[in-house]
Design a protein around this motif. Sequence first.
Motif, short mmCIF file in Angstrom:
data_model
loop_
_atom_site.label_atom_id
_atom_site.label_comp_id
_atom_site.label_asym_id
_atom_site.label_seq_id
_atom_site.Cartn_x
_atom_site.Cartn_y
_atom_site.Cartn_z
N SER A 12 -10.89 -59.01 19.10
CA SER A 12 -11.73 -58.65 19.93
C SER A 12 -12.57 -59.33 19.54
CB SER A 12 -11.64 -57.14 20.17
OG SER A 12 -12.11 -56.36 19.23
N ASP A 13 -13.59 -59.63 20.80
CA ASP A 13 -14.82 -60.17 21.00
C ASP A 13 -15.80 -58.77 19.09
OD1 ASP A 13 -13.95 -62.32 21.54
OD2 ASP A 13 -15.51 -62.17 23.53
N ARG A 14 -16.93 -59.51 18.75
CA ARG A 14 -17.58 -58.13 17.77
C ARG A 14 -19.04 -58.64 17.95
NH1 ARG A 14 -16.84 -56.80 11.39
NH2 ARG A 14 -18.14 -54.92 11.46
N PRO A 15 -20.15 -58.35 18.34
CA PRO A 15 -21.19 -58.71 18.87
C PRO A 15 -21.96 -59.25 17.82
CG PRO A 15 -21.18 -56.39 19.15
CD PRO A 15 -18.81 -56.94 18.83
N GLY A 16 -21.68 -57.98 16.29
CA GLY A 16 -22.63 -58.29 15.15
C GLY A 16 -24.25 -57.82 14.94
N LEU A 17 -24.06 -57.30 13.73
CA LEU A 17 -25.90 -56.54 13.25
C LEU A 17 -27.13 -57.39 13.95
CD1 LEU A 17 -24.71 -55.03 9.81
CD2 LEU A 17 -24.29 -54.00 12.45
N LEU A 18 -26.89 -58.43 14.67
CA LEU A 18 -28.92 -59.42 15.12
C LEU A 18 -28.19 -59.23 15.77
CD1 LEU A 18 -27.85 -60.55 11.98
CD2 LEU A 18 -28.37 -62.74 13.03
N ARG A 19 -27.21 -59.33 16.50
CA ARG A 19 -27.23 -58.63 18.75
C ARG A 19 -27.58 -57.74 18.52
NH1 ARG A 19 -22.59 -61.79 22.08
NH2 ARG A 19 -21.49 -61.58 19.73
N SER A 20 -26.39 -56.51 18.11
CA SER A 20 -26.78 -55.23 18.02
C SER A 20 -28.62 -54.72 17.59
CB SER A 20 -26.14 -54.04 16.84
OG SER A 20 -24.90 -54.11 17.28
N ALA A 21 -29.49 -55.55 17.57
CA ALA A 21 -30.55 -55.37 17.20
C ALA A 21 -31.72 -56.50 18.08
CB ALA A 21 -30.78 -55.82 15.17
N HIS A 22 -31.01 -56.42 18.44
CA HIS A 22 -31.74 -56.91 20.19
C HIS A 22 -33.04 -55.91 20.33
CE1 HIS A 22 -32.88 -60.36 23.39
NE2 HIS A 22 -32.37 -59.17 24.34
N LYS A 23 -34.43 -56.43 20.28
CA LYS A 23 -35.58 -56.14 20.81
C LYS A 23 -35.70 -54.46 19.54
CE LYS A 23 -36.09 -57.55 25.41
NZ LYS A 23 -36.14 -58.59 25.34
N GLY A 24 -35.13 -54.77 19.17
CA GLY A 24 -34.99 -53.09 18.39
C GLY A 24 -35.29 -54.39 16.39
N LEU A 25 -35.45 -53.40 16.00
CA LEU A 25 -35.86 -53.86 14.08
C LEU A 25 -33.67 -53.33 12.82
CD1 LEU A 25 -38.92 -52.24 12.40
CD2 LEU A 25 -36.81 -52.52 11.28
N LEU A 26 -34.02 -54.69 12.12
CA LEU A 26 -32.90 -55.17 11.58
C LEU A 26 -33.43 -54.94 10.09
CD1 LEU A 26 -29.88 -55.82 10.73
CD2 LEU A 26 -31.06 -58.47 10.91
N PHE A 27 -33.13 -54.11 9.77
CA PHE A 27 -33.26 -54.29 7.85
C PHE A 27 -32.37 -54.25 7.38
CE2 PHE A 27 -33.27 -50.87 4.52
CZ PHE A 27 -34.73 -51.22 3.64
N LEU A 28 -32.18 -55.30 6.50
CA LEU A 28 -31.46 -55.79 5.99
C LEU A 28 -31.58 -55.04 4.25
CD1 LEU A 28 -30.76 -59.21 6.79
CD2 LEU A 28 -29.44 -57.66 7.44
#
Length: 536
Positions: free
Chosen positions: A272-288
Amino acid sequence: MKQKRMVVIGFIGTQLDSGSGSGRWEKWRPTVALTQHEDLLVDRMDLLYSGHHQNLVKQVTTDIASVSPETTVVPHHVPIDDPWDFEEVYSCLFDFAKTYPFDPDNEEYWVHITTGTHVVQICLFLMAEAHYFPGKLLQSSPARRHTVGAPGSYVLIDLDRSKYDQIAQRFTREQEEGVAFLKSGIATRNARFNTMIDEIERVAIKSKAPILFMGPTGAGKSFLARRLFALKKARHQLDGKFVEINCATLHGDGAASTLFGHIKGAFTGAASDRPGLLRSAHKGLLFLDEIGELGLDEQAMLLKAIEEKRFLPVGSDNEVQSDFQLIAGTNRDLSRDVVAGRFREDLYARVNLWTYELPGLVDRAEDVEPNIDYLLAQFSAENGQMVRFNKEAHEHYMRFAMSSDALWIGNFRDLSASVVRMATLADAGRITDGIVSDETGRLKRQWRHYARPMGEAADDVDLEQIVGASAYEQMDLFDIVQLKAVVGVCQRSKSLSDAGRKLFAASRDAKAKPNDADRLKKYLAKFSLSWDALHA
C-alpha cells in the motif's frame, strides 16, 4: 547646534481630509490640522495618495498654504489598487522607502498614521519599527470638545524612547518566559549554555530555517527539539505535529521509504502507499537525530525537500509537497565527514545556518545541582510523594557529581537514571548517605571501562612532534614528563574544562572560585600550546 527640518510623511485621508466650500474649515481634517498647531512648524509634508485623488491633494495643498505658508507640500502617487491588501500596501511602501532620499542628519521624520485604511496604518507602523522609515510615529486626534477650527492634539510614538519601556519590557518578559520554557524551568547556571539557549529562543521564533544541534549522546538534543516545537506551537507558528526519527536506525532501501514514503508496488512488500515522515511533518517540525548516519542518496533527496519543499516518494513519478521545519542532531563532526566524503557539502551548508553545540554534563558542572532538583521534583510529581536528600547525602553526592570520578558518559541520561534509582530506594522520601554511597559505587563500576590511569595517557604522546624538535631539545626531563601527562589527558578529554577538572581534582577544592580551564590554558601557553592545537 543646527536645528533639523521637520518632515511629516503620511497618506491623504480620502474621508477625513475631504470637504468643499467654506464648511470644510468647520470640520477637523488631520493633515491640514497638523500645520495649524502654533507650537509645531512643519517644513515639509510628504503627502502620499493612490487612485484618482489628485483634486483632493490640490485642495489640501492649497489649504495648508493658507494656514502655514512655511510648509512645502510634496505629493507622491503610490500605485496601490487595493488599500486593504496587506501584501500590495506593504510592497508599495517598501518601494517608496527604498527610493526616498532620507537625510536624518538634517531632517527629522514623523510618520503620520491617523489617516489611510487600517492596513495602511499597520504597514506604516511596521515600516517605522523596522527602521525603513527612520522616524517617529505620529498620531493626531480632534479636540475632545467640538470647537470649530480647532487643530486638536497630536502625540509622538518613539519606539526607541524610554517612555515606552513598558512595551519593551513586555516583549522581554515573553522572551524570558520562552527561554525558561526551553529549559523546562531549570535554573541553569552555566553562562555559555544560558547565552546559547537565549539565542536559540530568538532564532526559533523569528526563523523557519533549519537548526543543527551538535553534542554528545544524552546532551539533550531531542529534548530541546521537542521544547522548541512546543514553544512554536504555543506561539501559533506551527500547525502540524512533531515527527522524530533517529537516522542511525535507517538502513538500506527502507531508509528512503521511511523518510520520503513510497507508492504501492514500488518494491517487494509495498502492499500500500506510505506517506513517509517528511509528509507527516507537513506544517510541523521534523527532527532528524544523528543526521550524519544518512546515506548519500537520502542526503540528496533531503536537500531537495528542504530547499524546494518537494520530493519524489519511492517508485513515484509525481512529486509531493511538504512544508516542514527541520531540526537536525548529530554527535559527529559533520565538517570532517564532508572532507571525508561521508556527508554532502551542499546539505551541510544548508543545515549549518544555525548550529549550536550542546555541552555535555562534564562541561556544565554548575548545572548538576539545579538538574537534580528538577529531576527530584519530576519524580515526586509522578509518584505522589516528596523525595529529598538529607544534608550529608546531598553534600556527598554533589562532591562526587562534580569530581573527576564522575565521567557522566551518558550525560543527562546518566544523571536522570541515577536520581531515579536513589529516589526509588528512598524510604519515607529521604535519600540517605548510605543510598548515595551505593549509587556512586554503581556509577563508578558502570564507567570503569572508560577510565584510564594518568600514566597510560602519556605513553603514546609524541611530545617532540607536538612542540617541535628544537623546543623539545631545550626542555628539562621534568617538564617533558609532566607535559606528556598533561597532553595525554587533554587528548582524551571532551573539553578544556573536563581536562582541567581531571588534572586539578585535588587542589580545586581549596580554591573559592576554581577555574580549571583557565589554569590549564595558562599552563599550555607556557609551551606555546593551545587546546585547539592539541585537537587539530
